[in-house]
Motif scaffolding. Structure first.
Motif, mmCIF file in Angstrom:
data_model
loop_
_atom_site.group_PDB
_atom_site.id
_atom_site.type_symbol
_atom_site.label_atom_id
_atom_site.label_comp_id
_atom_site.label_asym_id
_atom_site.label_seq_id
_atom_site.Cartn_x
_atom_site.Cartn_y
_atom_site.Cartn_z
ATOM 1 N N MET A 100 42.314 24.446 26.383
ATOM 2 C CA MET A 100 41.746 25.312 27.415
ATOM 3 C C MET A 100 40.220 25.219 27.466
ATOM 4 N N ALA A 101 39.605 24.704 26.416
ATOM 5 C CA ALA A 101 38.151 24.544 26.385
ATOM 6 C C ALA A 101 37.707 23.277 27.114
ATOM 7 N N VAL A 102 38.650 22.395 27.431
ATOM 8 C CA VAL A 102 38.335 21.154 28.140
ATOM 9 C C VAL A 102 38.073 21.489 29.603
ATOM 10 N N LYS A 103 36.901 21.101 30.100
ATOM 11 C CA LYS A 103 36.488 21.531 31.439
ATOM 12 C C LYS A 103 36.491 20.430 32.497
ATOM 13 N N THR A 104 36.447 19.163 32.082
ATOM 14 C CA THR A 104 36.379 18.080 33.065
ATOM 15 C C THR A 104 37.503 17.072 32.839
ATOM 16 N N VAL A 105 37.736 16.263 33.849
ATOM 17 C CA VAL A 105 38.775 15.231 33.756
ATOM 18 C C VAL A 105 38.430 14.246 32.638
ATOM 19 N N GLY A 106 37.176 13.819 32.589
ATOM 20 C CA GLY A 106 36.752 12.872 31.545
ATOM 21 C C GLY A 106 36.917 13.450 30.150
ATOM 22 N N ALA A 107 36.583 14.720 29.989
ATOM 23 C CA ALA A 107 36.753 15.380 28.687
ATOM 24 C C ALA A 107 38.230 15.464 28.323
ATOM 25 N N ALA A 108 39.079 15.646 29.325
ATOM 26 C CA ALA A 108 40.525 15.684 29.075
ATOM 27 C C ALA A 108 41.015 14.333 28.571
ATOM 28 N N VAL A 109 40.507 13.259 29.160
ATOM 29 C CA VAL A 109 40.895 11.907 28.722
ATOM 30 C C VAL A 109 40.506 11.708 27.260
ATOM 31 N N GLU A 110 39.278 12.086 26.902
ATOM 32 C CA GLU A 110 38.816 11.944 25.518
ATOM 33 C C GLU A 110 39.637 12.818 24.573
ATOM 34 N N PHE A 111 39.937 14.028 25.004
ATOM 35 C CA PHE A 111 40.733 14.955 24.193
ATOM 36 C C PHE A 111 42.136 14.391 23.947
ATOM 37 N N ILE A 112 42.748 13.858 24.991
ATOM 38 C CA ILE A 112 44.090 13.272 24.860
ATOM 39 C C ILE A 112 44.056 12.076 23.910
ATOM 40 N N LYS A 113 43.049 11.220 24.058
ATOM 41 C CA LYS A 113 42.905 10.060 23.162
ATOM 42 C C LYS A 113 42.854 10.510 21.704
ATOM 43 N N LYS A 114 42.032 11.528 21.443
ATOM 44 C CA LYS A 114 41.885 12.046 20.087
ATOM 45 C C LYS A 114 43.221 12.598 19.575
ATOM 46 N N CYS A 115 43.915 13.346 20.402
ATOM 47 C CA CYS A 115 45.212 13.915 20.003
ATOM 48 C C CYS A 115 46.234 12.833 19.698
ATOM 49 N N ILE A 116 46.248 11.785 20.526
ATOM 50 C CA ILE A 116 47.192 10.678 20.303
ATOM 51 C C ILE A 116 46.898 10.008 18.952
ATOM 52 N N GLU A 117 45.610 9.765 18.685
ATOM 53 C CA GLU A 117 45.229 9.130 17.412
ATOM 54 C C GLU A 117 45.639 9.979 16.216
ATOM 55 N N GLU A 118 45.452 11.297 16.339
ATOM 56 C CA GLU A 118 45.789 12.194 15.239
ATOM 57 C C GLU A 118 47.286 12.330 15.022
ATOM 58 N N GLN A 119 48.066 12.182 16.097
ATOM 59 C CA GLN A 119 49.504 12.443 15.994
ATOM 60 C C GLN A 119 50.349 11.183 15.877
#
Length: 82
Positions: free
Chosen positions: A62-81
């Motif tokens: 919910m802290a992700v505010k932009t489309v680009g930030a969402a892409v980076e957040f998803i990338k990080k989550c995929i790497e962690e999981q």
């Protein structure tokens, strides 16, 4: 891989917010530029979890505010999981 993630995030954003994929830019704010309402943020989070088969931390997502930030957040989550 990054381009694939970005395309899939844009596809989810387009479907949930009912905005043309062509009109979605990386720098766009979900609220300010794409007119997302709070319920749509929850729907978008669920759509991204399903699309990428990952589990997102609700507060962080919910802290992700932009489309680009969402892409980076998803990338990080995929790497962690994986």
């Amino acid at each position: 891989m990054s381009d694939d993630i970005a395309a899939r995030v844009i596809k989810c954003v387009s479907e949930v917010l009912e905005v043309s994929e062509a009109d979605i830019k990386m720098e766009h704010s979900f609220v300010d530029d794409l007119d997302a309402e709070s319920i749509q943020s929850v729907e978008l989070m669920a759509a991204l979890e399903e699309e990428f088969d990952i589990e997102l931390d609700e507060d962080q997502a919910m802290a992700v505010k932009t489309v680009g930030a969402a892409v980076e957040f998803i990338k990080k989550c995929i790497e962690e999981q994986t």
